[in-house]
Design an enzyme around this catalytic site. Structure first.
Site, PDB file in Angstrom:
ATOM      1  N   GLU A   1       0.870  -1.165   0.054  1.00  0.00           N
ATOM      2  CA  GLU A   1       0.047  -0.082   0.068  1.00  0.00           C
ATOM      3  C   GLU A   1       0.716   1.305  -0.171  1.00  0.00           C
ATOM      4  OE1 GLU A   1      -2.884   0.415   3.185  1.00  0.00           O
ATOM      5  OE2 GLU A   1      -3.592  -1.680   2.770  1.00  0.00           O
TER       6      GLU A   1
HETATM    7  C1  PNW Z   1      -3.902   1.345   5.958  1.00  0.00           C
HETATM    8  N1  PNW Z   1      -0.524   5.440   9.953  1.00  0.00           N
HETATM    9  O1  PNW Z   1      -4.363   2.020   7.291  1.00  0.00           O
HETATM   10  C2  PNW Z   1      -5.058   0.396   5.773  1.00  0.00           C
HETATM   11  O2  PNW Z   1      -4.439  -1.048   5.410  1.00  0.00           O
HETATM   12  C3  PNW Z   1      -5.999   0.727   4.808  1.00  0.00           C
HETATM   13  O3  PNW Z   1      -7.203  -0.065   4.962  1.00  0.00           O
HETATM   14  C4  PNW Z   1      -6.353   2.342   4.807  1.00  0.00           C
HETATM   15  O4  PNW Z   1      -7.644   2.622   4.215  1.00  0.00           O
HETATM   16  C5  PNW Z   1      -5.062   2.860   4.420  1.00  0.00           C
HETATM   17  O5  PNW Z   1      -3.952   2.560   5.150  1.00  0.00           O
HETATM   18  C6  PNW Z   1      -5.350   4.456   4.316  1.00  0.00           C
HETATM   19  O6  PNW Z   1      -5.375   4.729   5.842  1.00  0.00           O
HETATM   20  C7  PNW Z   1      -3.315   3.046   7.952  1.00  0.00           C
HETATM   21  O7  PNW Z   1      -1.252   6.098  10.761  1.00  0.00           O
HETATM   22  C8  PNW Z   1      -3.844   3.530   9.038  1.00  0.00           C
HETATM   23  O8  PNW Z   1       0.218   5.413   9.600  1.00  0.00           O
HETATM   24  C9  PNW Z   1      -2.717   4.324   9.608  1.00  0.00           C
HETATM   25  C10 PNW Z   1      -1.749   4.699   9.287  1.00  0.00           C
HETATM   26  C11 PNW Z   1      -1.260   3.984   8.140  1.00  0.00           C
HETATM   27  C12 PNW Z   1      -2.046   3.208   7.329  1.00  0.00           C
END
Ligand code: PNW
Length: 449
Positions: A355
């Site tokens: 991702e």
């Molecule tokens: C990821 N951070 O979540 C998830 O895998 C996805 O489902 C989500 O939609 C996407 O990233 C965007 O948020 C995250 O705080 C949540 O660094 C928090 C963080 C990173 C990724």
């Protein structure tokens, strides 16, 4: 430019896109329960309709095809394929079989995430990840999925962002189930989560021919402010340390050392000596069965420098530092250089970015299009860094998050990461400018300065 067989992909997750939460005997997940609670989701939305992909999956596959990706990462909803009596649910299973067949029709390889946060509520009621039987339930679920998708899927990711599951769900409590655990419970839940991974690996290897397997944690790499071997070394060590700060949520070693190195880090046993779970040699053997890739979700990072005594210091972001439309996402392209470099140095497996993407203020312009130059610039800059590191270490692929705007967990439908704009009222999808940009990147095989 990337190597010839580079994986150019896009990613989504079941609860975030599917909708149809009451269709075809799907059982309730912890996210259904969580979104029912007042005040948990910023805009009060939930997963009941969202992108309606359970119905519109053929449209989505067409969008993927026109985008030109060779791979699609999506997740399976545990509660669709296993029913309330813990029996396989043929209707839910058929959906994923149909989706995979549709993808394969266009030569798009399915990359299946088994667990992207939507634990069946009935298993939460039995203790969730504190229940020592959870890994057996996960093993059974994996058995059903791998049998059902036999001949359709060979690439599996066991668990997405274990740090978010544990920290956001059971400590910060901003995500489901939103139940606060103490340290002992947290370490116990982490250990059970890792055992889920291990048991799934066993089943995938048994059932799937030519399988590839990975585990997809997230991290926020430390970016040295300048080139300096001492600074680099200190950043590297800190990236794998067990700090109880924000990095704790993003801790790398506590989740990945047991998998790739066969044990928790030494400091783990010291730091948590009063609250360790029961860790057996058999557990560690189970958890550390060889896997193929280091998957990693990387969106951002932090700058670090050395003070006059050569101590590592985290730099604050300058006022007005560029960021996305979500508070944790500062623009830090070099995270895609240093993150893979650190990970390869320690774990020595090929890297796939599972991702990476930008949350932006996107809306439909007067001309009916969605213009998102910031996202284009983001993809361009981050991919340049990935390209750079791919000349030094094996980098196999990149999945943009996300194919389309979707349910951004506790932020609901307010936050948009997609290459495709979704109008939640009509269900219409409009490819954004960045969609056409990424299409062009894929066609050319990478990015150039
Ligand atoms: C990821 N951070 O979540 C998830 O895998 C996805 O489902 C989500 O939609 C996407 O990233 C965007 O948020 C995250 O705080 C949540 O660094 C928090 C963080 C990173 C990724």
């Amino acid at each position: 430019m990337f190597q010839k067989d580079f994986i150019f992909g896009a990613a989504t997750a079941a609860y975030q896109i599917e909708g149809s939460i009451n269709k075809d005997n799907r059982v309730k997940s912890i996210w259904d329960t969580f979104t029912e609670k007042e005040g948990t989701i910023m805009d009060g939305s939930d997963g009941s309709i969202v992108c309606d992909s359970y119905i519109k999956y053929k449209d989505d596959v067409k969008l993927l095809h026109e985008l030109g990706v060779n791979s699609y990462r999506f997740s399976i909803a545990w509660g669709r394929v296993i029913d309330c009596n813990n029996e396989p649910n043929p209707l839910g299973i058929k959906y994923y079989q149909d989706l995979c067949k549709e993808l394969l029709k266009y030569n798009i390889k399915p990359y299946v995430t088994l667990y992207h946060w939507d634990l069946p509520q009935r298993l939460m009621d039995k203790g969730g990840f504190l229940n020592d039987e959870i890994s057996d339930y996960f093993m059974y679920y994996t058995e059903i999925v791998t049998q059902a998708l036999d001949g359709l899927v060979s690439d599996y990711i066991t668990i997405n962002e274990p740090q978010c599951i544990i920290f956001m769900g059971h400590d910060a409590c901003l995500f489901a189930p939103g139940i606060k655990y103490n340290d002992k419970e947290i370490l116990h839940a982490i250990h059970n989560l890792l055992k889920c991974h291990g048991k799934a690996v066993k089943i995938i290897r048994k059932n799937v021919k030519n399988s590839t397997i990975g585990f997809a944690p997230c991290s926020r790499p430390l970016v040295p402010v300048h080139d300096d071997p001492i600074l680099y070394q200190k950043c590297y060590l800190k990236y794998f340390s067990l700090d109880r700060s924000f990095e704790y949520a993003n801790s790398v070693a506590i989740y990945s050392d047991p998998i790739f190195l066969g044990d928790y880090p030494k400091e783990y046993y010291l730091q948590f000596k009063d609250c360790l779970p029961n860790i057996t040699k058999e557990d560690l053997e189970l958890i550390s069965q060889p896997i193929d890739y280091i998957y990693q979700n990387i969106y951002t990072g932090n700058y670090y420098s050395l003070d006059k005594d050569n101590n590592l210091v985290k730099n604050d972001f300058d006022f007005g530092y560029p960021e996305g439309n979500i508070d944790w996402l500062q623009i830090m392209p070099k995270a895609l250089y240093y993150g893979p470099k650190y990970l390869y140095e320690r774990y020595k497996k090929p890297i796939i970015i599972s991702e990476n993407g930008l949350c932006n203020v996107d809306f439909v312009s007067l001309d009916g299009k969605v213009h998102d130059p910031q996202r284009i610039d983001y993809i361009h800059r981050y991919m340049l860094e990935l390209d750079k590191v791919s000349k030094e270490i094996p980098v196999k692929g990149y999945f943009y998050w996300s194919l389309m705007d979707n349910f951004e967990w506790n932020c609901g439908l307010k936050k948009r990461f997609g290459l495709v704009y979704v109008d939640y009222k009509t269900g219409n999808r409009i490819p954004k400018d960045s969609y056409y940009y990424y299409k062009d990147v894929i066609k050319r095989g990478g990015v150039e300065w």
